[in-house]
Structure formats: C-alpha cells, structure tokens
Design a protein around this motif. Structure first.
Motif, short mmCIF file in Angstrom:
data_model
loop_
_atom_site.label_atom_id
_atom_site.label_comp_id
_atom_site.label_asym_id
_atom_site.label_seq_id
_atom_site.Cartn_x
_atom_site.Cartn_y
_atom_site.Cartn_z
N UNK A 343 16.62 7.31 28.82
CA UNK A 343 15.96 6.03 28.59
C UNK A 343 16.87 5.07 27.81
N UNK A 344 18.17 5.37 27.80
CA UNK A 344 19.15 4.53 27.09
C UNK A 344 19.01 3.07 27.48
N UNK A 345 19.08 2.77 28.78
CA UNK A 345 19.04 1.38 29.24
C UNK A 345 17.71 0.72 28.91
N UNK A 346 16.62 1.45 29.14
CA UNK A 346 15.30 0.88 28.88
C UNK A 346 15.16 0.50 27.40
N UNK A 347 15.68 1.35 26.51
CA UNK A 347 15.58 1.07 25.08
C UNK A 347 16.45 -0.13 24.68
N UNK A 348 17.65 -0.22 25.25
CA UNK A 348 18.52 -1.37 24.95
C UNK A 348 17.87 -2.66 25.45
N UNK A 349 17.36 -2.63 26.66
CA UNK A 349 16.74 -3.83 27.23
C UNK A 349 15.51 -4.26 26.44
N UNK A 350 14.83 -3.31 25.82
CA UNK A 350 13.63 -3.62 25.05
C UNK A 350 13.95 -3.95 23.59
N UNK A 351 15.23 -3.96 23.23
CA UNK A 351 15.61 -4.24 21.85
C UNK A 351 15.36 -3.09 20.91
N UNK A 352 15.22 -1.88 21.44
CA UNK A 352 14.96 -0.71 20.61
C UNK A 352 16.22 0.15 20.48
N UNK A 353 17.32 -0.50 20.16
CA UNK A 353 18.62 0.17 20.09
C UNK A 353 18.62 1.35 19.14
N UNK A 354 17.87 1.23 18.04
CA UNK A 354 17.86 2.28 17.02
C UNK A 354 17.11 3.53 17.47
N UNK A 355 16.43 3.44 18.62
CA UNK A 355 15.69 4.60 19.11
C UNK A 355 16.49 5.44 20.12
N UNK A 356 17.69 4.97 20.46
CA UNK A 356 18.52 5.72 21.40
C UNK A 356 18.95 7.04 20.78
N UNK A 357 18.76 8.13 21.52
CA UNK A 357 19.14 9.46 21.05
C UNK A 357 20.59 9.71 21.43
N UNK A 358 21.41 10.10 20.46
CA UNK A 358 22.85 10.21 20.69
C UNK A 358 23.39 11.64 20.60
N UNK A 359 22.55 12.59 20.20
CA UNK A 359 22.99 13.97 20.05
C UNK A 359 22.17 14.89 20.95
N UNK A 360 22.86 15.75 21.69
CA UNK A 360 22.18 16.68 22.58
C UNK A 360 21.82 17.96 21.84
N UNK A 361 20.54 18.14 21.60
CA UNK A 361 20.03 19.36 20.98
C UNK A 361 19.33 20.18 22.06
N UNK A 362 18.92 21.37 21.72
CA UNK A 362 18.18 22.20 22.67
C UNK A 362 16.89 21.50 23.08
#
Length: 416
Positions: A343-362
C-alpha cells in the motif's frame, strides 16, 4: 509540474489513475510455469500498488525459462502455451480488481534459463560462450530457433489479450535474451542477428514488430505496449554497449513501431552514465562517465512519437518519487518498497507518508501476502540481490533454497 496523483493517458487511449506503477519483480512462486495460489494472493494484495501494475517476466518459449529459480514450486511463470491462460486470467483479474491497469511482462531469458540446465536440457543464447559466472554450458540458437522465438512473442500477446491484460511489456533488459542479442559481449554472431551495432539491433526490432503486429490483430485499440531496456551494459572490462548505443536502438524502435512507453531498468532512477550497477558495486566504470546528466535526461530525446518514459530504481518515499518525475519520468516505478508494503503508493497519494512500512518482519511478510519463495529469498542469511531492510523475525520463516548460496546444481551433461 506533474503531480503523483495526476492521471496519464497513453497515446493509444488507455488512462491510468496516477503516476505510480509497480515495477516487475519475480515472485518465486510458479509451479512448472503455472501461477499458484501463492502467486494469486501476492498479486491481489498489490492491486493498489499504482495506476499500473507490471507482472514478473513470463517466458514466451518453452526453451526460454525458467530463470532465477532454485527449486520446484519457486519458479518463474510462463506464457508459452495456451494451457497457461486460465492462471494468467486469475492474475489479470486480481490485479485489475481496484480499477488499475494490468500489464504482462514477456521475455525469453536466454542464457539465464538455469532450471533447464538443472534438468539436463540445453540452455540457449545468441552465441555459445563459456561464461565464467555460469556453472552450465550455453548453446547457440540456430536461425530457425531465433525466428521461432520472435513468433513466440507475438503468440504471447494473443494469450495476454485472452487472459484480460490491459497491455504487455517487452523485457529487453536485465541481461535476458533481447539484451543478450544487443550486447557485443554476449552476441558474437556474424549473420543477420549479429556483428555490427545495426545487426545487433535486428533481434530487438524483430521482436517489437512481432508484438505490435499481434496487437493490431488481437488486441483492443487502447491496448498498452511497453519496452524495457537497461540503458547501458558495462561490467568492468566486459562492455556490451553504452548509452550512446541505446539511444540509437530506442530511436529506431520508437520511430518504426508504435509503443506507448519505454521503461528504464535502473537501480537508481537518476543514474548517470558509468554509474556502477548494484551487482558491480566494487567495479568502477568511471571511464564511461561522459556526462553529468542522468540517463533519463540523455535518452528521453531518443523517444519518438510521444512515447512515454517510465523510471524506476531507488524510489523509496515521496521525495524520490517526485524526483523521478522532475527529470522527465512520466510514471514512477516502485519495486522493493511494494514487497514490504503493497500500500506504499496509496499511502503516499493520501498524504500518509508516515504510515509506510519499511521493514520486513515475519508478521508483515504474512500481512503483505509474500509468497514463500520471496520469504525464502529475504530470509536467507547472506547477500540479497536487491537488499531490503528485514527484521530478525523473518529468519524463522525460512524453508531453504532462497538465494544463490543455497543453489545446488546436479551433475549432468549440461554442466561444465
């Protein structure tokens, strides 16, 4: 200035909802070339990854893959036979469920078809070269085989249309067969398909003709056709071609054939001539640094007839996405970030940049519907081909055969 949220209408009439697209990435989830439940779930989870989603590369000929595969059930997908259409239809349906465009990337992997060697089958390329980085033999394609592969690209278009895709992308990058023919390092032929730069352009041009002819015959008027290229091939002393050669190829392709876009395969969207590729980070190519402009800026003038430019590579946040648009990109590709957070693009387009998850956990691997094959790739304790940030919890999900260090080749007649 173009905004990430702006729509884009390609010259044949197809409109995408925003300027993001998902870059093509191997899912390591095929079974004998067929998409699996893992595959479908992965793509369904990424139906909002951009206005356009490009699938992983599908091999168009029986001898064209699988590539980059380590074991059964972790294979590249195929499109060389009508039997694959039902599974391809499931992929197209999953990708299009939120109103975005689905593009099938089509390829022949040439010397990279490592699974064939593992099964004691010959691996084919433009020339029979003993590549030091491959443990298996490589055989030269006959003229008849070359022509069959060209036709196979056209048949792949027919299957893509029947499966419901909105377009195809011809994969002429990343050292697969089309690039192998264009490269003076891997193409040592002295016939119609090799020798001079002009002759090394004959195979890419013939493939594009086959594809565009098939589009005219089988596809709706707004069907999207793209071409992916690695703008230069410089690996230490092994120089396949420079950006100057790519300029001539792109100019020829886009002036002779009606493409909607060209897609640059880069590890950084703003790369300049001579910048080392990710796999060559210890090799200097500074002798080829003949401009301070980006490859995008240098090569965009080669694109004729209103052909759009797609850029990808190191787009990790809003700033880099906007940076790709600023240097001439008409759309911005997101790769590894969509592996972690679909949902990276959807979050950026919605102005929710701080909600992008950047680390792959289990947990995130499960939430993001990663295939087990991809989990195995990113839970391998060793160098990753395309690194992403992982949490230690991911290692608990590892089932084996996730990277080159875990590859096991059999002893057969195709090994050196």
């Amino acid at each position: 200035m173009t905004q990430l949220s702006d729509k884009l209408t390609f010259k044949h009439g197809a409109t995408v909802n925003n300027r993001f697209f998902q870059a093509p990435m191997l899912t390591n989830s095929g079974d004998m070339g067929f998409a699996t439940e893992d595959t479908i779930n992965y793509y369904a989870a990424r139906s909002k990854a951009g206005g356009m989603i490009i699938t992983e590369y599908h091999y168009v000929s029986e001898n064209g893959g699988p590539a980059q595969s380590w074991r059964r059930g972790r294979e590249q997908l195929a499109v060389f036979d009508d039997k694959f259409i039902p599974q391809l239809t499931k992929i197209a349906t999953a990708l299009k469920k939120d109103g975005n465009k689905a593009i099938l990337q089509i390829a022949h992997t040439g010397r990279e078809a490592n699974v064939r060697a593992m099964e004691d089958k010959p691996v084919y390329a433009p020339s029979a070269i003993d590549y030091p980085f491959l443990p298996y033999k490589v055989h030269e394609l006959s003229d008849e085989q070359v022509k069959e592969i060209i036709d196979d690209f056209g048949q792949a278009v027919r299957r893509a249309v029947e499966a419901g895709f909105d377009g195809v992308e011809i994969h002429g990058a990343n050292h697969y067969l089309i690039q192998q023919f264009f490269s003076q390092y891997s193409n040592r032929r002295e016939d119609h398909w090799g020798g001079s730069l002009e002759k090394r352009m004959n195979f890419p041009l013939a493939v594009v003709k086959s594809v565009t002819d098939a589009v005219k015959k089988y596809a709706p008027a707004d069907f999207i056709v793209g071409y992916r290229i690695s703008p230069e091939e410089i690996h230490g002393q092994n120089v396949g071609y420079t950006w100057h050669d790519s300029y001539k190829l792109l100019e020829a392709i886009t002036s002779q054939y009606d493409l909607d876009y060209v897609h640059f395969s880069l590890t950084n969207y703003a790369a300049k001539p001579g910048d080392p590729m990710l796999v060559d980070r210890e090799v200097s190519a500074e002798n080829f640094h003949d401009s301070d402009k980006s490859l995008a800026e240098l090569l965009k003038p080669a694109l004729q007839n209103d052909t759009a430019l797609l850029l990808t590579g190191s787009v990790r946040d809003r700033k880099t996405a906007e940076g790709a648009l600023a240097i001439g990109g008409d759309m911005v590709g997101v790769g590894r970030e969509n592996i972690v957070d679909p949902l990276f693009a959807e979050k950026i387009l919605a102005g929710k940049d701080d909600e992008v998850i950047t680390t792959l956990s289990a947990k995130q691997a499960k939430d993001a519907k990663l295939t087990q094959g991809l989990i195995d790739v990113y839970s391998t304790k060793g160098p990753q081909p395309i690194p992403i940030k992982v949490d230690d919890s991911i290692y608990d999900l590892h089932e084996g055969f996730g990277g080159w260090t875990e590859m096991k080749y059999p002893d057969n007649s195709q090994m050196k």
